[in-house]
Scaffold this motif. Structure first.
Motif, PDB file in Angstrom:
ATOM      1  N   VAL A 233     -99.826 -62.863  37.795  1.00 22.57           N
ATOM      2  CA  VAL A 233     -99.787 -62.496  39.220  1.00 22.57           C
ATOM      3  C   VAL A 233    -100.132 -61.031  39.454  1.00 22.57           C
ATOM      4  CG1 VAL A 233     -98.088 -64.283  39.730  1.00 22.57           C
ATOM      5  CG2 VAL A 233     -97.300 -61.988  39.096  1.00 22.57           C
ATOM      6  N   SER A 234    -100.376 -60.289  38.394  1.00 23.15           N
ATOM      7  CA  SER A 234    -100.591 -58.843  38.527  1.00 23.15           C
ATOM      8  C   SER A 234    -101.961 -58.547  39.128  1.00 23.15           C
ATOM      9  CB  SER A 234    -100.486 -58.178  37.151  1.00 23.15           C
ATOM     10  OG  SER A 234    -100.830 -56.804  37.243  1.00 23.15           O
ATOM     11  N   PRO A 235    -102.044 -57.509  40.005  1.00 21.74           N
ATOM     12  CA  PRO A 235    -103.356 -57.081  40.512  1.00 21.74           C
ATOM     13  C   PRO A 235    -104.160 -56.292  39.491  1.00 21.74           C
ATOM     14  CG  PRO A 235    -101.638 -55.666  41.397  1.00 21.74           C
ATOM     15  CD  PRO A 235    -100.940 -56.756  40.620  1.00 21.74           C
ATOM     16  N   VAL A 236    -103.528 -55.861  38.410  1.00 18.45           N
ATOM     17  CA  VAL A 236    -104.235 -55.184  37.321  1.00 18.45           C
ATOM     18  C   VAL A 236    -104.021 -55.997  36.046  1.00 18.45           C
ATOM     19  CG1 VAL A 236    -104.103 -52.878  38.315  1.00 18.45           C
ATOM     20  CG2 VAL A 236    -102.221 -53.675  36.905  1.00 18.45           C
ATOM     21  N   TYR A 237    -105.117 -56.243  35.309  1.00 16.06           N
ATOM     22  CA  TYR A 237    -105.021 -57.090  34.126  1.00 16.06           C
ATOM     23  C   TYR A 237    -106.206 -56.798  33.231  1.00 16.06           C
ATOM     24  CZ  TYR A 237    -107.806 -59.644  37.556  1.00 16.06           C
ATOM     25  OH  TYR A 237    -108.716 -59.971  38.533  1.00 16.06           O
ATOM     26  N   PRO A 238    -106.054 -56.995  31.909  1.00 17.63           N
ATOM     27  CA  PRO A 238    -107.127 -56.674  30.949  1.00 17.63           C
ATOM     28  C   PRO A 238    -108.201 -57.745  30.943  1.00 17.63           C
ATOM     29  CG  PRO A 238    -105.227 -57.559  29.811  1.00 17.63           C
ATOM     30  CD  PRO A 238    -104.821 -57.419  31.247  1.00 17.63           C
ATOM     31  N   PRO A 239    -109.353 -57.469  30.310  1.00 15.43           N
ATOM     32  CA  PRO A 239    -110.443 -58.450  30.266  1.00 15.43           C
ATOM     33  C   PRO A 239    -110.045 -59.797  29.668  1.00 15.43           C
ATOM     34  CG  PRO A 239    -111.260 -56.297  29.638  1.00 15.43           C
ATOM     35  CD  PRO A 239    -109.766 -56.166  29.753  1.00 15.43           C
ATOM     36  N   VAL A 240    -109.163 -59.807  28.667  1.00 14.67           N
ATOM     37  CA  VAL A 240    -108.772 -61.078  28.056  1.00 14.67           C
ATOM     38  C   VAL A 240    -108.052 -61.953  29.075  1.00 14.67           C
ATOM     39  CG1 VAL A 240    -106.583 -60.176  27.150  1.00 14.67           C
ATOM     40  CG2 VAL A 240    -107.653 -62.141  26.056  1.00 14.67           C
ATOM     41  N   VAL A 241    -107.266 -61.345  29.954  1.00 21.96           N
ATOM     42  CA  VAL A 241    -106.590 -62.110  31.010  1.00 21.96           C
ATOM     43  C   VAL A 241    -107.593 -62.534  32.079  1.00 21.96           C
ATOM     44  CG1 VAL A 241    -104.877 -61.948  32.868  1.00 21.96           C
ATOM     45  CG2 VAL A 241    -104.339 -61.081  30.586  1.00 21.96           C
ATOM     46  N   ASP A 242    -108.535 -61.650  32.391  1.00 19.41           N
ATOM     47  CA  ASP A 242    -109.587 -61.988  33.357  1.00 19.41           C
ATOM     48  C   ASP A 242    -110.361 -63.218  32.882  1.00 19.41           C
ATOM     49  OD1 ASP A 242    -111.307 -61.883  35.511  1.00 19.41           O
ATOM     50  OD2 ASP A 242    -112.387 -60.104  34.836  1.00 19.41           O
ATOM     51  N   LEU A 243    -110.724 -63.231  31.606  1.00 20.76           N
ATOM     52  CA  LEU A 243    -111.444 -64.378  31.051  1.00 20.76           C
ATOM     53  C   LEU A 243    -110.568 -65.622  31.049  1.00 20.76           C
ATOM     54  CD1 LEU A 243    -114.308 -64.818  29.802  1.00 20.76           C
ATOM     55  CD2 LEU A 243    -113.201 -64.652  27.556  1.00 20.76           C
ATOM     56  N   GLY A 244    -109.278 -65.453  30.750  1.00 16.60           N
ATOM     57  CA  GLY A 244    -108.360 -66.590  30.762  1.00 16.60           C
ATOM     58  C   GLY A 244    -108.198 -67.188  32.142  1.00 16.60           C
ATOM     59  N   ARG A 245    -108.127 -66.325  33.164  1.00 11.18           N
ATOM     60  CA  ARG A 245    -108.052 -66.826  34.538  1.00 11.18           C
ATOM     61  C   ARG A 245    -109.335 -67.563  34.900  1.00 11.18           C
ATOM     62  NH1 ARG A 245    -105.572 -61.946  38.331  1.00 11.18           N
ATOM     63  NH2 ARG A 245    -103.452 -61.898  37.481  1.00 11.18           N
ATOM     64  N   ALA A 247    -111.418 -69.109  32.913  1.00  7.20           N
ATOM     65  CA  ALA A 247    -111.528 -70.370  32.183  1.00  7.20           C
ATOM     66  C   ALA A 247    -110.415 -71.354  32.530  1.00  7.20           C
ATOM     67  CB  ALA A 247    -111.525 -70.099  30.680  1.00  7.20           C
ATOM     68  N   GLY A 248    -109.391 -70.895  33.265  1.00  4.83           N
ATOM     69  CA  GLY A 248    -108.290 -71.776  33.636  1.00  4.83           C
ATOM     70  C   GLY A 248    -107.297 -72.031  32.527  1.00  4.83           C
ATOM     71  N   TRP A 249    -107.179 -71.085  31.577  1.00  5.45           N
ATOM     72  CA  TRP A 249    -106.247 -71.265  30.467  1.00  5.45           C
ATOM     73  C   TRP A 249    -104.812 -71.003  30.915  1.00  5.45           C
ATOM     74  CZ3 TRP A 249    -109.706 -67.608  27.138  1.00  5.45           C
ATOM     75  CH2 TRP A 249    -110.851 -68.307  26.730  1.00  5.45           C
ATOM     76  N   SER A 250    -103.889 -71.832  30.438  1.00  2.43           N
ATOM     77  CA  SER A 250    -102.474 -71.644  30.739  1.00  2.43           C
ATOM     78  C   SER A 250    -101.649 -72.069  29.531  1.00  2.43           C
ATOM     79  CB  SER A 250    -102.067 -72.461  31.969  1.00  2.43           C
ATOM     80  OG  SER A 250    -100.713 -72.249  32.279  1.00  2.43           O
ATOM     81  N   PRO A 251    -100.732 -71.221  29.073  1.00  5.20           N
ATOM     82  CA  PRO A 251    -100.463 -69.858  29.562  1.00  5.20           C
ATOM     83  C   PRO A 251    -101.622 -68.924  29.223  1.00  5.20           C
ATOM     84  CG  PRO A 251     -99.258 -70.262  27.533  1.00  5.20           C
ATOM     85  CD  PRO A 251     -99.886 -71.572  27.922  1.00  5.20           C
ATOM     86  N   LEU A 252    -101.661 -67.821  29.926  1.00  4.72           N
ATOM     87  CA  LEU A 252    -102.745 -66.870  29.723  1.00  4.72           C
ATOM     88  C   LEU A 252    -102.650 -66.216  28.352  1.00  4.72           C
ATOM     89  CD1 LEU A 252    -102.811 -65.086  33.190  1.00  4.72           C
ATOM     90  CD2 LEU A 252    -104.607 -66.532  32.247  1.00  4.72           C
ATOM     91  N   PRO A 253    -103.762 -66.063  27.650  1.00  2.00           N
ATOM     92  CA  PRO A 253    -103.733 -65.339  26.369  1.00  2.00           C
ATOM     93  C   PRO A 253    -103.615 -63.837  26.609  1.00  2.00           C
ATOM     94  CG  PRO A 253    -105.986 -65.905  26.923  1.00  2.00           C
ATOM     95  CD  PRO A 253    -105.123 -66.515  27.997  1.00  2.00           C
ATOM     96  N   LEU A 254    -102.954 -63.153  25.685  1.00  2.00           N
ATOM     97  CA  LEU A 254    -102.822 -61.704  25.769  1.00  2.00           C
ATOM     98  C   LEU A 254    -103.565 -61.003  24.641  1.00  2.00           C
ATOM     99  CD1 LEU A 254     -99.036 -61.353  26.676  1.00  2.00           C
ATOM    100  CD2 LEU A 254    -100.999 -61.424  28.215  1.00  2.00           C
TER     101      LEU A 254
END
Length: 562
Positions: A233-245, A247-254
């Motif tokens: 839910v964060s407005p700031v997130y790293p590229p790995v989370v951006d890619l996870g969002r 691709a629709g991955w859940s839970p998000l990879p870190l």
């Protein structure tokens, strides 16, 4: 170990609290990461732990902050020094001695530790942080990243129970950042040290956090939770989370490792498609942007293209450049040519010579051998009033350019120095820093906001060559995206841009070319995709996740899938 009880902080003259409703506990032996956009109050929260807020900053602190049972309202920073070690965004402001070894020992001397204990701990930290070869060096001769490691080391030697770190990896190259984070992990896991850290480069640190505290906007109540939950839910997130969002991955990879395990389907969807690279800049003036691209407000306010060099001439040319400073060979036979409209990223470990090279291009450093020419001029022999219209430098410490008491005064001085129409600089500030008032003092701005102000000051003269030294220090992902858009516009208008950076994600998104430096020598010079993809240290997260495919950014993937 650290307890916030409904804490709010309001600075003098402010009409609302900078932080509000902070209610959380940081247990002993945990690493807690504080995240949020620039200017939301992260440094204020950290300062409340060390006692700097409100004892040195002023303002009103409501609620209660305790560290190891000590109330920071009644205990001043010096009374917390044996418990809390603090490293701020600006390491120079913390130094009290002249050399590396003396600085590492100073905190222990203040606490009255025995000489044999001090000697042993200094040696341990020198080895831990890779500083042994620098022990006798004056602090003033170190690069920004080396100074950052010394600052971290100076708070490790007294063995505090709590470490408070503000942007600890912002000036470090990828390898040095990994070393520092590995040390912090050892302190947390093996010694039970409690770490509270604010950091914008989440791709480096989020996977190490036990908890994440999100400050979504100034004065908002923080959100506390597990890293993956907060990143969702964060407005700031790293590229790995951006890619996870994406691709629709859940839970998000870190981590890159977790993302690679899930990326097979995404690689299959991308099979046969090629990323659209930034591409090499033309040697001549670049073509206008595609008609479908809507001009930004910045472009509408421009007064035309920069003063161009002769047709076909490079914006900057370096030949066999050698620089010796304080007996140290900082650059060795460097060759570099930058075309109008080209963006070049200088990369390499701390102390590789990146800032020195920028210094020669802007006339601050005189070559010991070889030649440097900018727009046909020799920088160190050109009068400053003339040079400012050829080349501009935004330094690693923006405050080096800012000396007035208000934003309005800084802008007026910039207009005068650049012989620009009154209001030119202020219009740039309005675009880069919406909401910042004329009477704001530059020191009251966040690190990222000061950078934006310094950039506006430099751009007022519309220099054909723009130099930036670590331009994303203190910038959140949103601010970095605005900076990238601005620099792309400038390159499209014919400005040549050279930036020294440890931010591999910035280089992947922006640079046409990457030049790698090591020990003052150029060891690689080529298109960004070729140089960073082949380097484990300088490859961006998306590249590591989707290898062997050659994607650099989540934006490229998003465009391909669309």
């Amino acid at each position: 170990m650290i307890r916030f009880e409904n804490v709010s902080v309001t600075y003098d003259g402010a009409d609302r609290p900078t932080v509000r409703g902070v209610d959380l506990e940081v247990p002993e032996g945990e690493l807690v990461l504080l995240v949020g956009p620039s200017g939301v109050g992260k440094s204020t929260v950290l300062g409340a732990v060390s006692g700097l807020v409100p004892h040195f900053t002023g303002g009103t602190l409501r609620g209660r902050v305790t560290v190891a049972g000590r109330d920071t309202r009644t205990h001043k920073p010096r009374e917390l020094a044996d418990v809390v070690g603090t490293v701020g965004q600006d390491p120079l402001s913390h130094f009290v001695t002249d050399t590396v070894e003396d600085e590492l020992a100073y905190g222990m001397e203040s606490l009255g530790l025995a000489p044999d204990v001090m000697r042993r701990r200094v040696e341990e930290v020198l080895d831990l942080l890779g500083l042994a070869d620098l022990r006798d060096r004056p602090l003033s001769t170190l690069s920004g990243g080396q100074q950052q490691r010394v600052a971290i080391g100076s708070v490790l030697t007294p063995h505090p129970k709590v470490l408070v770190l503000d942007e600890p990896t912002s000036a470090l190259d990828p390898a040095a950042a990994e070393e520092v984070l590995a040390v912090l992990q050892r302190l947390v896991h093996d010694l039970g040290t409690t770490v509270l850290m604010a950091e914008h480069r989440l791709e480096r640190v989020v996977q190490y956090a036990d908890q994440v505290v999100l400050l979504p906007e100034p004065g908002a109540v923080p959100l506390v939770g597990a890293p993956a939950d907060v990143m969702a839910v964060s407005p700031v997130y790293p590229p790995v989370v951006d890619l996870g969002r994406l691709a629709g991955w859940s839970p998000l990879p870190l981590t890159v490792r977790d993302a690679r395990r899930r990326a097979a389907d995404l690689r299959q969807r991308l099979h046969g498609r090629e990323p659209v690279p930034a591409g090499p800049a033309p040697a001549m003036a670049p073509p206008p942007p595609p008609p479908s691209r809507r001009p930004s407000r910045w472009r509408l306010r421009r007064r035309g293209a920069p003063e161009a060099a002769p047709a076909g001439a490079p914006a900057a040319e370096v030949r066999s450049l050698t620089v010796v400073r304080d007996g140290i060979r900082a650059l060795r036979r460097v060759e570099l040519s930058v075309a109008p409209g080209e963006t070049v990223a200088l990369m390499g470990r701390n102390g590789a010579g990146k800032s020195t090279l920028l210094g020669t291009l802007v006339g601050l450093v005189e070559p010991s051998g070889g030649s440097v020419r900018v727009g046909g001029a020799v920088p160190h022999r050109t009068a400053p009033r003339e040079l400012v219209r050829r080349v501009g430098l935004v330094p690693q410490e923006p405050r080096d350019l800012l000396y007035a008491d208000t934003v309005a005064a800084e802008c007026a001085a910039a207009d005068r120095d650049a012989q620009a129409a009154p209001g030119t600089c202020r219009a740039l500030v309005s675009d880069l820093l919406p909401g910042v008032t004329d009477d704001t003092h530059p020191r009251d701005l966040s690190e990222g906001q000061r950078l934006a102000l310094a950039l506006a000051v430099v751009l007022t003269a519309r220099p054909p060559l723009l130099l930036l030294d670590e331009p994303t220090r203190g910038l959140d992902y949103g601010a970095k995206a605005r900076l990238v858009a601005l620099l792309r516009d400038l390159a499209a208008e014919g400005h040549a841009i050279v930036l020294a950076t440890h931010d591999v994600e910035l280089a992947a998104e922006l640079a046409h070319r990457v030049v790698l430096l090591a020990e003052g020598e150029v060891i690689a010079d080529g298109p960004t995709a070729e140089v960073v993809v082949s380097s484990p240290s300088f490859a961006p997260q998306v590249t590591k996740i989707l290898a062997p495919q050659r994607w650099l950014t989540a934006a490229q993937v998003r465009e391909a899938l669309a």
